[in-house]
Design a protein around this motif. Structure first.
Motif: not given
Ligand SMILES: [Zn+2]
Length: 420
Positions: A256, A268, A273
């Protein structure tokens, strides 16, 4: 001067620690002589002799005459043959479960880390964490029953999977990959109930790092970073010979880190990311194979199957190089922060030569002399399917967690001294 000189009447906990140190040293230095071992550990010869004798009587260590040849060096000394100490491969075993959408396997390795039995099994992960643990446990039990090894000599079971775990609470904290939340220790309890053995569950990156440190490319290296690249990406950090685990075990989530913007969404929810670029997922999106616009857990096996095709086809090397180059900014930051001695890249995508070439080239081009050649960046030697059993072996054989009483002299021929 000898430091930390100990005597033979040390309390039980100290004796366990010393036993772990002796086993680790013999494993790392096959053929080491008893006097040398005492010197290296700062023990008195009497204390070293006592620990070694116990381990020999328990069939865990063996004494070999003239072991210099095993070190591939001719003995310089003549006369009395030197007695060297070796780990007895068949003395202890460890079992492992590697949970992966690429290759799930159950394995048994011997005390030297050599795989003695293995079976590839189907991908059995479901939303039901307890059911998943039981399903993998059944496969391992079947392997143990079928194998020729002495099941009573198994030190414990290791599980390597894409989840962050807390050793303190013995629980899985979270898995973005499988979509699991905190399991409150359920996975571990199910396996303990099935095997009656100690269980160690750890993230695949951590398990690989532990395996590399004892059996692979990081032997004798106390400070290194391991990056595991498959469909997504994660990292393990070893500093001073210890894993950095962070609060609740959630260190190493470099997937991330911010990266280039993508048309797709990470687990997420963000679209920038590292998981979307420096990974197998990034390669699949460049190939136009991601149609849902996001990382889709129901497609884990499809992703893995396609990526295995990609890493095996030479014409896809530029895609792998490009994914490797995307890791460079994040890795530069990690290395400048931690100053590792070595970087190990593992996983079905990361350990590919083209991926590492792309990474090295981008580091050299964009991040200066230090990153361009002086820092060793190597492909991991420990395969993901070996990691779980090596995790159990490192944890329950080469440490103070070895349940020595269980393995010591079951025949009772030699009187055992009570531990204080
Ligand atoms: Zn992420």
């Amino acid at each position: 001067m000898v430091k930390n000189r100990i005597d033979a009447s040390s309390p039980a906990s100290l004796r366990r620690t010393h036993r772990g140190l002796v086993l680790s040293l013999v494993q790392a230095n096959p053929g080491v002589a008893r006097a040398e071992l005492a010197r290296l550990l700062g023990f008195s010869e009497m204390a070293a002799t006592r620990i070694v004798r116990e381990l020999v009587e328990a069939d865990i260590v063996e004494e070999i005459a003239g072991t210099d040849s095993r070190k591939r060096k001719p003995s310089k000394r003549l006369g009395r043959p030197k007695i060297g100490l070796m780990i007895r491969g068949e003395g202890l075993f460890a079992a492992g479960i590697t949970v992966s959408a690429y290759h799930s396997e159950v394995t048994i390795c011997d005390a030297n880390g050599v795989l003695r039995a293995r079976k590839e099994i189907p991908y059995l992960v479901s939303e039901d964490i307890g059911g998943t643990a039981r399903a993998y446990g059944r496969e391992l039990k079947a392997l143990i029953d079928r194998s020729e090894i002495d099941a009573a000599r198994i030190v414990g079971v290791g599980v390597a999977l894409a989840a962050r775990t807390s050793l303190k609470e013995n629980e899985i904290v979270r898995s973005d990959y499988f979509g699991w939340g905190n399991d409150d220790g359920l996975f571990q309890r199910e396996l303990e109930a099935a095997f009656g053995l100690p269980i160690r569950i750890d993230n695949i990156s951590n398990a690989l790092a532990i395996g590399e440190m004892r059996f692979g490319d990081a032997r004798g290296v106390d400070d290194f970073v391991l990056v595991h690249v498959a469909t997504l990406i994660g990292a393990a950090v070893m500093t001073g010979g210890k894993l950095v685990r962070g609060k609740d075990g959630v260190s190493g989530m470099i997937g991330h880190f911010r990266s280039e913007p993508s048309a797709h969404r990470c687990v997420c929810g963000r679209q920038d990311c590292l998981n979307l670029n420096a990974t197998g997922f990034g390669i699949l999106s460049k190939l136009g194979k991601i149609t849902s616009g996001r990382f889709d857990r129901s497609q884990l096996q499809t992703y893995a199957a396609r990526l295995l095709e990609v890493v095996e086809s030479a014409d896809k090397a530029p895609l792998l190089e490009c994914a490797g180059a995307s890791l460079a900014p994040a890795l530069d930051g990690v290395c400048k922060l931690l100053g590792p001695e070595k970087v190990i890249i593992s996983g079905y995508v990361g350990a590919n030569a083209a991926y590492i070439t792309g990474l090295r080239r981008a580091l050299g081009r964009d991040f200066g002399e230090e990153m361009s050649g002086r820092l060793p960046i190597v492909a991991g030697q420990v395969a993901p399917v070996q990691a779980a059993a090596l995790l159990a072996l490192s944890t329950f054989c080469y440490s103070d967690l070895l349940d020595f009483e269980r393995f010591s002299n079951p025949s009772g021929l030699v009187p055992k001294q009570r531990e204080a």
